[in-house]
Design a protein around this motif. Structure first.
Motif, PDB file in Angstrom:
ATOM      1  N   ALA A 108      -9.910  -1.861  -7.278  1.00  0.00           N
ATOM      2  CA  ALA A 108     -11.051  -1.094  -6.776  1.00  0.00           C
ATOM      3  C   ALA A 108     -10.574  -0.174  -5.661  1.00  0.00           C
ATOM      4  CB  ALA A 108     -12.123  -2.039  -6.247  1.00  0.00           C
ATOM      5  N   ARG A 109     -11.126   1.034  -5.646  1.00  0.00           N
ATOM      6  CA  ARG A 109     -10.811   1.957  -4.546  1.00  0.00           C
ATOM      7  C   ARG A 109     -12.125   2.408  -3.929  1.00  0.00           C
ATOM      8  NH1 ARG A 109      -8.286   6.079  -7.090  1.00  0.00           N
ATOM      9  NH2 ARG A 109     -10.175   7.291  -6.910  1.00  0.00           N
ATOM     10  N   PHE A 110     -12.174   2.374  -2.603  1.00  0.00           N
ATOM     11  CA  PHE A 110     -13.400   2.727  -1.892  1.00  0.00           C
ATOM     12  C   PHE A 110     -13.217   4.036  -1.137  1.00  0.00           C
ATOM     13  CE2 PHE A 110     -13.452  -1.783  -2.587  1.00  0.00           C
ATOM     14  CZ  PHE A 110     -14.761  -2.038  -2.962  1.00  0.00           C
ATOM     15  N   ALA A 111     -14.344   4.650  -0.782  1.00  0.00           N
ATOM     16  CA  ALA A 111     -14.293   5.918  -0.049  1.00  0.00           C
ATOM     17  C   ALA A 111     -13.711   5.701   1.349  1.00  0.00           C
ATOM     18  CB  ALA A 111     -15.680   6.543   0.036  1.00  0.00           C
ATOM     19  N   GLN A 112     -14.159   4.624   2.002  1.00  0.00           N
ATOM     20  CA  GLN A 112     -13.563   4.246   3.288  1.00  0.00           C
ATOM     21  C   GLN A 112     -12.802   2.931   3.092  1.00  0.00           C
ATOM     22  OE1 GLN A 112     -17.187   5.133   3.917  1.00  0.00           O
ATOM     23  NE2 GLN A 112     -16.390   7.213   4.161  1.00  0.00           N
ATOM     24  N   SER A 113     -12.215   2.441   4.155  1.00  0.00           N
ATOM     25  CA  SER A 113     -11.486   1.184   3.999  1.00  0.00           C
ATOM     26  C   SER A 113     -12.469   0.113   3.532  1.00  0.00           C
ATOM     27  CB  SER A 113     -10.801   0.800   5.303  1.00  0.00           C
ATOM     28  OG  SER A 113     -11.715   0.177   6.159  1.00  0.00           O
ATOM     29  N   PRO A 114     -12.017  -0.786   2.649  1.00  0.00           N
ATOM     30  CA  PRO A 114     -12.950  -1.682   1.948  1.00  0.00           C
ATOM     31  C   PRO A 114     -13.761  -2.543   2.908  1.00  0.00           C
ATOM     32  CG  PRO A 114     -10.659  -2.239   1.491  1.00  0.00           C
ATOM     33  CD  PRO A 114     -10.645  -0.988   2.265  1.00  0.00           C
ATOM     34  N   PRO A 115     -15.062  -2.686   2.640  1.00  0.00           N
ATOM     35  CA  PRO A 115     -15.927  -3.514   3.482  1.00  0.00           C
ATOM     36  C   PRO A 115     -15.568  -4.984   3.334  1.00  0.00           C
ATOM     37  CG  PRO A 115     -17.084  -2.806   1.505  1.00  0.00           C
ATOM     38  CD  PRO A 115     -15.764  -2.131   1.471  1.00  0.00           C
ATOM     39  N   GLU A 116     -16.118  -5.806   4.198  1.00  0.00           N
ATOM     40  CA  GLU A 116     -15.910  -7.257   4.069  1.00  0.00           C
ATOM     41  C   GLU A 116     -16.664  -7.759   2.841  1.00  0.00           C
ATOM     42  OE1 GLU A 116     -13.922  -9.555   5.456  1.00  0.00           O
ATOM     43  OE2 GLU A 116     -13.014  -7.726   6.258  1.00  0.00           O
ATOM     44  N   ILE A 117     -15.942  -8.237   1.882  1.00  0.00           N
ATOM     45  CA  ILE A 117     -16.575  -8.756   0.669  1.00  0.00           C
ATOM     46  C   ILE A 117     -16.054 -10.177   0.471  1.00  0.00           C
ATOM     47  CG2 ILE A 117     -16.964  -8.353  -1.805  1.00  0.00           C
ATOM     48  CD1 ILE A 117     -15.937  -5.512  -1.398  1.00  0.00           C
ATOM     49  N   ASP A 118     -16.936 -11.067   0.059  1.00  0.00           N
ATOM     50  CA  ASP A 118     -16.514 -12.440  -0.205  1.00  0.00           C
ATOM     51  C   ASP A 118     -15.738 -12.475  -1.521  1.00  0.00           C
ATOM     52  OD1 ASP A 118     -16.158 -15.089  -0.646  1.00  0.00           O
ATOM     53  OD2 ASP A 118     -18.283 -15.562  -0.965  1.00  0.00           O
ATOM     54  N   LEU A 119     -14.429 -12.670  -1.401  1.00  0.00           N
ATOM     55  CA  LEU A 119     -13.591 -12.654  -2.604  1.00  0.00           C
ATOM     56  C   LEU A 119     -12.858 -13.978  -2.774  1.00  0.00           C
ATOM     57  CD1 LEU A 119     -12.155  -9.065  -2.080  1.00  0.00           C
ATOM     58  CD2 LEU A 119     -13.919  -9.720  -3.723  1.00  0.00           C
ATOM     59  N   LYS A 120     -13.491 -15.046  -2.309  1.00  0.00           N
ATOM     60  CA  LYS A 120     -12.832 -16.361  -2.386  1.00  0.00           C
ATOM     61  C   LYS A 120     -12.580 -16.800  -3.832  1.00  0.00           C
ATOM     62  CE  LYS A 120     -15.528 -18.682   0.615  1.00  0.00           C
ATOM     63  NZ  LYS A 120     -16.129 -17.664   1.499  1.00  0.00           N
ATOM     64  N   ALA A 121     -13.373 -16.226  -4.745  1.00  0.00           N
ATOM     65  CA  ALA A 121     -13.218 -16.613  -6.154  1.00  0.00           C
ATOM     66  C   ALA A 121     -11.938 -16.054  -6.761  1.00  0.00           C
ATOM     67  CB  ALA A 121     -14.433 -16.137  -6.953  1.00  0.00           C
ATOM     68  N   ALA A 122     -11.263 -15.155  -6.061  1.00  0.00           N
ATOM     69  CA  ALA A 122     -10.038 -14.556  -6.605  1.00  0.00           C
ATOM     70  C   ALA A 122      -8.837 -15.459  -6.358  1.00  0.00           C
ATOM     71  CB  ALA A 122      -9.807 -13.190  -5.982  1.00  0.00           C
ATOM     72  N   LEU A 123      -7.891 -15.394  -7.282  1.00  0.00           N
ATOM     73  CA  LEU A 123      -6.660 -16.167  -7.153  1.00  0.00           C
ATOM     74  C   LEU A 123      -5.781 -15.525  -6.086  1.00  0.00           C
ATOM     75  CD1 LEU A 123      -5.346 -18.574  -8.712  1.00  0.00           C
ATOM     76  CD2 LEU A 123      -4.267 -16.890 -10.184  1.00  0.00           C
ATOM     77  N   ARG A 124      -5.821 -14.206  -6.040  1.00  0.00           N
ATOM     78  CA  ARG A 124      -5.021 -13.475  -5.062  1.00  0.00           C
ATOM     79  C   ARG A 124      -5.705 -12.164  -4.706  1.00  0.00           C
ATOM     80  NH1 ARG A 124       0.571 -13.300  -7.292  1.00  0.00           N
ATOM     81  NH2 ARG A 124       0.443 -11.043  -7.218  1.00  0.00           N
ATOM     82  N   VAL A 125      -5.606 -11.767  -3.468  1.00  0.00           N
ATOM     83  CA  VAL A 125      -6.189 -10.497  -3.031  1.00  0.00           C
ATOM     84  C   VAL A 125      -5.109  -9.698  -2.318  1.00  0.00           C
ATOM     85  CG1 VAL A 125      -7.985  -9.411  -1.619  1.00  0.00           C
ATOM     86  CG2 VAL A 125      -8.404 -11.653  -2.647  1.00  0.00           C
ATOM     87  N   ARG A 126      -5.005  -8.431  -2.698  1.00  0.00           N
ATOM     88  CA  ARG A 126      -4.070  -7.547  -1.990  1.00  0.00           C
ATOM     89  C   ARG A 126      -4.846  -6.355  -1.485  1.00  0.00           C
ATOM     90  NH1 ARG A 126       0.468  -5.067  -5.391  1.00  0.00           N
ATOM     91  NH2 ARG A 126       0.153  -3.303  -4.012  1.00  0.00           N
ATOM     92  N   ARG A 127      -4.662  -6.025  -0.220  1.00  0.00           N
ATOM     93  CA  ARG A 127      -5.332  -4.856   0.341  1.00  0.00           C
ATOM     94  C   ARG A 127      -4.283  -3.822   0.664  1.00  0.00           C
ATOM     95  NH1 ARG A 127     -10.564  -6.400   2.387  1.00  0.00           N
ATOM     96  NH2 ARG A 127     -10.723  -8.639   2.047  1.00  0.00           N
ATOM     97  N   ASP A 128      -4.581  -2.589   0.322  1.00  0.00           N
ATOM     98  CA  ASP A 128      -3.671  -1.512   0.690  1.00  0.00           C
ATOM     99  C   ASP A 128      -4.524  -0.278   0.973  1.00  0.00           C
ATOM    100  OD1 ASP A 128      -1.462  -0.030   1.232  1.00  0.00           O
ATOM    101  OD2 ASP A 128      -0.998   0.390  -0.877  1.00  0.00           O
ATOM    102  N   GLY A 129      -4.756  -0.005   2.259  1.00  0.00           N
ATOM    103  CA  GLY A 129      -5.587   1.135   2.631  1.00  0.00           C
ATOM    104  C   GLY A 129      -6.984   0.994   2.067  1.00  0.00           C
ATOM    105  N   ARG A 130      -7.381   1.958   1.244  1.00  0.00           N
ATOM    106  CA  ARG A 130      -8.732   1.948   0.675  1.00  0.00           C
ATOM    107  C   ARG A 130      -8.797   1.156  -0.620  1.00  0.00           C
ATOM    108  NH1 ARG A 130     -10.474   6.901  -1.047  1.00  0.00           N
ATOM    109  NH2 ARG A 130      -8.440   7.869  -1.032  1.00  0.00           N
ATOM    110  N   GLU A 131      -7.646   0.600  -1.006  1.00  0.00           N
ATOM    111  CA  GLU A 131      -7.606  -0.065  -2.307  1.00  0.00           C
ATOM    112  C   GLU A 131      -7.564  -1.582  -2.187  1.00  0.00           C
ATOM    113  OE1 GLU A 131      -5.367   2.837  -5.346  1.00  0.00           O
ATOM    114  OE2 GLU A 131      -4.149   2.125  -3.689  1.00  0.00           O
ATOM    115  N   LEU A 132      -8.146  -2.213  -3.211  1.00  0.00           N
ATOM    116  CA  LEU A 132      -8.118  -3.671  -3.326  1.00  0.00           C
ATOM    117  C   LEU A 132      -7.581  -4.016  -4.700  1.00  0.00           C
ATOM    118  CD1 LEU A 132     -11.544  -5.080  -2.071  1.00  0.00           C
ATOM    119  CD2 LEU A 132      -9.279  -5.673  -1.218  1.00  0.00           C
TER     120      LEU A 132
END
Lengths: 297, 138
Positions: free
Chosen positions: A233-257
């Motif tokens: 997912a790519r957001f217009a601004q840096s990604p908001p706080e989203i509950d992503l505990k259901a994911a096995l792994r999360v990677r953040r890079d700038g505006r991208e998740l």
């Protein structure tokens, strides 16, 4: 309807070399006609497990059954029903390829000459060459011919393609599909252990991922690719706080998740969508990516 | 017949084969009466399990897309669905609904969506016409 006897049944298998535990409480079942993958890193316990099936090692705990038989008590019957390509292929080096195959076929009740010729042509082997001067790839090819020609109901392949060049690997897989998988569908069963998963991807029906002697994951291959997803997912601004505990792994890079999901893909997609991403995409993981994601999680 | 398996699509392999054969039949890439490759060479080429190809072919046969002539192989049938009209409509509705949901999420409005459907149907018609022309050239 009675379910058919599994070709392989392993229950709570344990094996240790001295203090070093190689297999810990491993259980798995292989149904007839399936191509079953045993995936794991080097030293995960794949070869030890296979050796217990072949009565090259005796289980220290738990039990193994091949065609419903105990390989330690019914060694000859079990060996009649299966063939095996080991990870280290060794022949008598002074024998020619032809002599080696004649020698090996003398132990078998059945030997399909037509398939033998077909594979000779495909691999372009020289029957007169001494096996001592064969390359590693050629030795594996001879071992595969010896395993396919008896037309056994079970083919056990232990790391068959590691250390081979890409062309030989491809030919190996094609030969397994073409020459071994013929006859009555649902009869020819394959157990293959490998860490080179990509090549076997299309062949595998079901797999068990083992790590440090334990089964970490057992799944049907199609089902696994449906469950494990990579979501970007790519957001217009840096990604908001989203509950992503259901994911096995999360990677953040700038505006991208980037998320790895195991079965919770739809739920995670919906969560991300609520935050109106600029772009949102998903793709399935290949079996190799599932292997990496599971062992690194 | 050239097919492409994508392990990242999340769709079962046999269904990918089914869908691609159906698409080839709809676009004229495969013509009625034309032979499909037999199971073994196709499995080897795609490097997939033979059982998977066999499963795809039996699915195509039960859908009435292909027929098996004993000893001769599999052939594409005339486009005559064996299903009743309302069943065929129902099957199509599921796919159409899915596309509509997707259009909603991608913010493609109704008019544009309908236009797109017309465009895509024209593309498929063109393809079929090209294949027909080639056929007459022979």
């Amino acid at each position: 309807m009675n379910s058919p006897t599994p070709v392989i049944q392993i229950e709570n298998l344990r094996y240790a070399y001295g203090r070093a535990e190689a297999v810990h409480d491993l259980s798995l079942t292989v149904q007839p006609g399936r191509c079953y993958g045993l995936f794991g890193r080097n030293g995960a316990g794949k070869t030890t497990t296979m050796k217990c099936l072949l009565n090259l090692l005796r289980p220290q705990h738990g039990q193994v059954r091949v065609f419903g038989l105990d390989p330690a008590k019914h060694e000859v019957e079990v060996k009649r029903l299966l063939s095996y390509v080991p990870d280290q292929v060794a022949f008598y080096p002074w024998m020619s390829v032809r002599e080696t195959l004649d020698y090996l076929s003398s132990f078998r009740a059945n030997w399909n000459r037509k398939i033998e010729q077909e594979l000779f042509d495909r691999f372009q082997l020289d029957p007169a060459q001494r096996t001592g001067s064969l390359s590693k790839g050629q030795r594996t090819q001879v071992a595969l011919i010896a395993a396919v020609c008896p037309e056994t109901d079970l083919l056990v392949l232990d790391e068959p393609t590691s250390g081979l060049d890409p062309i030989v690997r491809r030919e190996f897989i094609e030969a397994v599909i073409g020459a071994y998988q013929q006859g009555i569908p649902g009869k020819r069963t394959i157990l293959v252990s490998t860490h080179l998963i990509t090549e076997f991807e299309g062949l595998i029906d079901e797999f068990t991922l083992i790590d440090r002697g334990r089964a970490v994951l057992t799944l049907d291959a199609d089902h696994a690719r449906e469950r494990f997803q990579k979501i970007r997912a790519r957001f217009a601004q840096s990604p908001p706080e989203i509950d992503l505990k259901a994911a096995l792994r999360v990677r953040r890079d700038g505006r991208e998740l980037e998320l790895i999901a195991n079965g919770s893909g739809a739920e995670l997609m919906e969560r991300l969508r609520q935050h109106r991403p600029e772009s949102l995409s998903t793709e399935s993981l290949t079996l190799e990516e599932i292997f990496v994601a599971t062992l690194k999680a | 017949m050239i097919l492409q398996i994508n392990f990242k699509s999340g769709m079962p392999i046999y269904l990918q084969i089914v869908d691609q054969v159906k698409a080839l039949a709809a676009s004229g890439g495969l013509r009625a009466g034309e032979a499909l490759p037999s199971i073994r060479p196709l499995a080897e080429e795609l490097r997939v399990n033979r059982n998977t190809v066999a499963k795809a072919y039996s699915e195509l046969e039960s859908l009435g897309v292909i027929e098996t002539l004993p000893g001769r192989g599999c052939f594409l049938k005339e486009n005559q669905s064996t299903l009743r009209k309302e069943v065929r409509r129902k099957l199509l509705i599921e796919d159409v609904d899915q596309a509509i949901v997707q259009a909603h999420h991608l913010q493609v409005p109704r008019d544009e969506f309908l236009k797109l459907i017309h465009e895509r149907m024209d593309v498929l018609d063109d393809k079929r016409r090209t294949h027909e022309d080639h056929k007459e050239d022979k």
